[in-house]
Scaffold this motif. Sequence first.
Motif, PDB file in Angstrom:
ATOM      1  N   MET A 102       0.834  -1.200   0.000  1.00  8.31           N
ATOM      2  CA  MET A 102       0.000   0.000   0.000  1.00  8.31           C
ATOM      3  C   MET A 102       0.864   1.243   0.000  1.00  8.31           C
ATOM      4  SD  MET A 102      -3.048  -1.149   2.587  1.00  8.31           S
ATOM      5  CE  MET A 102      -2.081  -2.129   3.720  1.00  8.31           C
ATOM      6  N   TRP A 103       0.321   2.329  -0.555  1.00  8.37           N
ATOM      7  CA  TRP A 103       0.932   3.652  -0.519  1.00  8.37           C
ATOM      8  C   TRP A 103       2.320   3.704  -1.163  1.00  8.37           C
ATOM      9  CZ3 TRP A 103      -0.900   2.177   4.661  1.00  8.37           C
ATOM     10  CH2 TRP A 103      -2.210   2.595   4.885  1.00  8.37           C
ATOM     11  N   VAL A 104       2.565   2.862  -2.133  1.00  7.65           N
ATOM     12  CA  VAL A 104       3.849   2.899  -2.828  1.00  7.65           C
ATOM     13  C   VAL A 104       3.642   3.425  -4.241  1.00  7.65           C
ATOM     14  CG1 VAL A 104       4.859   1.039  -1.478  1.00  7.65           C
ATOM     15  CG2 VAL A 104       3.598   0.483  -3.569  1.00  7.65           C
ATOM     16  N   THR A 105       4.750   3.760  -4.897  1.00 10.16           N
ATOM     17  CA  THR A 105       4.684   4.214  -6.275  1.00 10.16           C
ATOM     18  C   THR A 105       4.229   3.063  -7.173  1.00 10.16           C
ATOM     19  OG1 THR A 105       6.506   5.734  -5.861  1.00 10.16           O
ATOM     20  CG2 THR A 105       6.037   5.200  -8.161  1.00 10.16           C
ATOM     21  N   PRO A 106       3.370   3.315  -8.144  1.00 15.42           N
ATOM     22  CA  PRO A 106       2.948   2.235  -9.038  1.00 15.42           C
ATOM     23  C   PRO A 106       4.140   1.620  -9.760  1.00 15.42           C
ATOM     24  CG  PRO A 106       1.610   4.193  -9.390  1.00 15.42           C
ATOM     25  CD  PRO A 106       2.712   4.587  -8.476  1.00 15.42           C
ATOM     26  N   SER A 107       4.024   0.330 -10.044  1.00 10.91           N
ATOM     27  CA  SER A 107       5.109  -0.387 -10.707  1.00 10.91           C
ATOM     28  C   SER A 107       4.655  -0.879 -12.076  1.00 10.91           C
ATOM     29  CB  SER A 107       5.546  -1.576  -9.859  1.00 10.91           C
ATOM     30  OG  SER A 107       6.478  -2.380 -10.547  1.00 10.91           O
ATOM     31  N   ARG A 108       5.625  -1.040 -12.971  1.00  7.06           N
ATOM     32  CA  ARG A 108       5.368  -1.643 -14.283  1.00  7.06           C
ATOM     33  C   ARG A 108       5.680  -3.135 -14.272  1.00  7.06           C
ATOM     34  NH1 ARG A 108       5.896   2.528 -18.501  1.00  7.06           N
ATOM     35  NH2 ARG A 108       6.295   4.533 -17.498  1.00  7.06           N
ATOM     36  N   GLU A 109       6.131  -3.658 -13.144  1.00  6.24           N
ATOM     37  CA  GLU A 109       6.594  -5.039 -13.052  1.00  6.24           C
ATOM     38  C   GLU A 109       5.496  -5.966 -12.539  1.00  6.24           C
ATOM     39  OE1 GLU A 109       9.503  -5.865 -14.230  1.00  6.24           O
ATOM     40  OE2 GLU A 109       9.925  -3.749 -14.666  1.00  6.24           O
ATOM     41  N   LYS A 110       5.310  -7.094 -13.227  1.00  4.24           N
ATOM     42  CA  LYS A 110       4.294  -8.071 -12.811  1.00  4.24           C
ATOM     43  C   LYS A 110       4.504  -8.523 -11.375  1.00  4.24           C
ATOM     44  CE  LYS A 110       5.026 -11.155 -16.026  1.00  4.24           C
ATOM     45  NZ  LYS A 110       5.934 -10.473 -16.983  1.00  4.24           N
ATOM     46  N   GLY A 111       5.752  -8.657 -10.980  1.00  9.97           N
ATOM     47  CA  GLY A 111       6.058  -9.199  -9.667  1.00  9.97           C
ATOM     48  C   GLY A 111       5.582  -8.340  -8.509  1.00  9.97           C
ATOM     49  N   ALA A 112       5.291  -7.078  -8.773  1.00 11.74           N
ATOM     50  CA  ALA A 112       4.832  -6.186  -7.708  1.00 11.74           C
ATOM     51  C   ALA A 112       3.361  -6.406  -7.370  1.00 11.74           C
ATOM     52  CB  ALA A 112       5.038  -4.737  -8.117  1.00 11.74           C
ATOM     53  N   TYR A 113       2.666  -7.142  -8.222  1.00  7.82           N
ATOM     54  CA  TYR A 113       1.217  -7.319  -8.081  1.00  7.82           C
ATOM     55  C   TYR A 113       0.916  -8.759  -7.689  1.00  7.82           C
ATOM     56  CZ  TYR A 113       1.252  -2.827 -10.348  1.00  7.82           C
ATOM     57  OH  TYR A 113       1.500  -1.516 -10.630  1.00  7.82           O
ATOM     58  N   VAL A 114       0.159  -8.908  -6.618  1.00  9.03           N
ATOM     59  CA  VAL A 114      -0.112 -10.258  -6.125  1.00  9.03           C
ATOM     60  C   VAL A 114      -1.573 -10.648  -6.251  1.00  9.03           C
ATOM     61  CG1 VAL A 114       1.845 -10.310  -4.561  1.00  9.03           C
ATOM     62  CG2 VAL A 114      -0.356  -9.429  -3.758  1.00  9.03           C
ATOM     63  N   TYR A 115      -2.425  -9.665  -6.499  1.00  9.14           N
ATOM     64  CA  TYR A 115      -3.846  -9.955  -6.652  1.00  9.14           C
ATOM     65  C   TYR A 115      -4.219  -9.709  -8.112  1.00  9.14           C
ATOM     66  CZ  TYR A 115      -3.602  -9.388  -1.607  1.00  9.14           C
ATOM     67  OH  TYR A 115      -3.245  -9.491  -0.285  1.00  9.14           O
ATOM     68  N   TRP A 116      -4.845 -10.726  -8.722  1.00  8.99           N
ATOM     69  CA  TRP A 116      -5.169 -10.669 -10.148  1.00  8.99           C
ATOM     70  C   TRP A 116      -6.620 -11.063 -10.374  1.00  8.99           C
ATOM     71  CZ3 TRP A 116      -1.576  -9.210 -13.869  1.00  8.99           C
ATOM     72  CH2 TRP A 116      -0.252  -9.076 -13.420  1.00  8.99           C
TER      73      TRP A 116
END
Length: 126
Positions: A102-116
């Motif tokens: 939460m509250w972090v800069t958005p990422s372009r990397e798939k690995g930063a996202y855990v909910y799909w």
Amino acid sequence: QVQLVESGGGLVQAGDSLRLSCAASGRAFSNRPMAWFRQAPGREREFVAAISWSGDTTYYADSVKGRFTISRDNAKNTVYLQMNSLKPDDTAVYYCAANARMWVTPSREKGAYVYWGQGTQVTVSS
């Protein structure tokens, strides 16, 4: 846990527009950066767009810049992807994703996202 459900995909002609929606439920949606990715047959899942938790920062893949717009409505727990001037190369399954942190800069990397989400098919005919 964050549950994500995409909608709005379909079959359109080149030059048409579509708006995808991603409805979220669960933990702290409004505090997380969100993103859209897409995956075409035989290709890896690729970054499309991302948005900060507040909505004031957005990032786009070069291939969609100027044509796609990501936005969010935290009151409705929903993130959107407005897609204009669609091309056949935009044909793919589009996935919504929520950042692990939460509250972090958005990422372009798939690995930063855990909910799909489960994905929604977009097909653009020439």
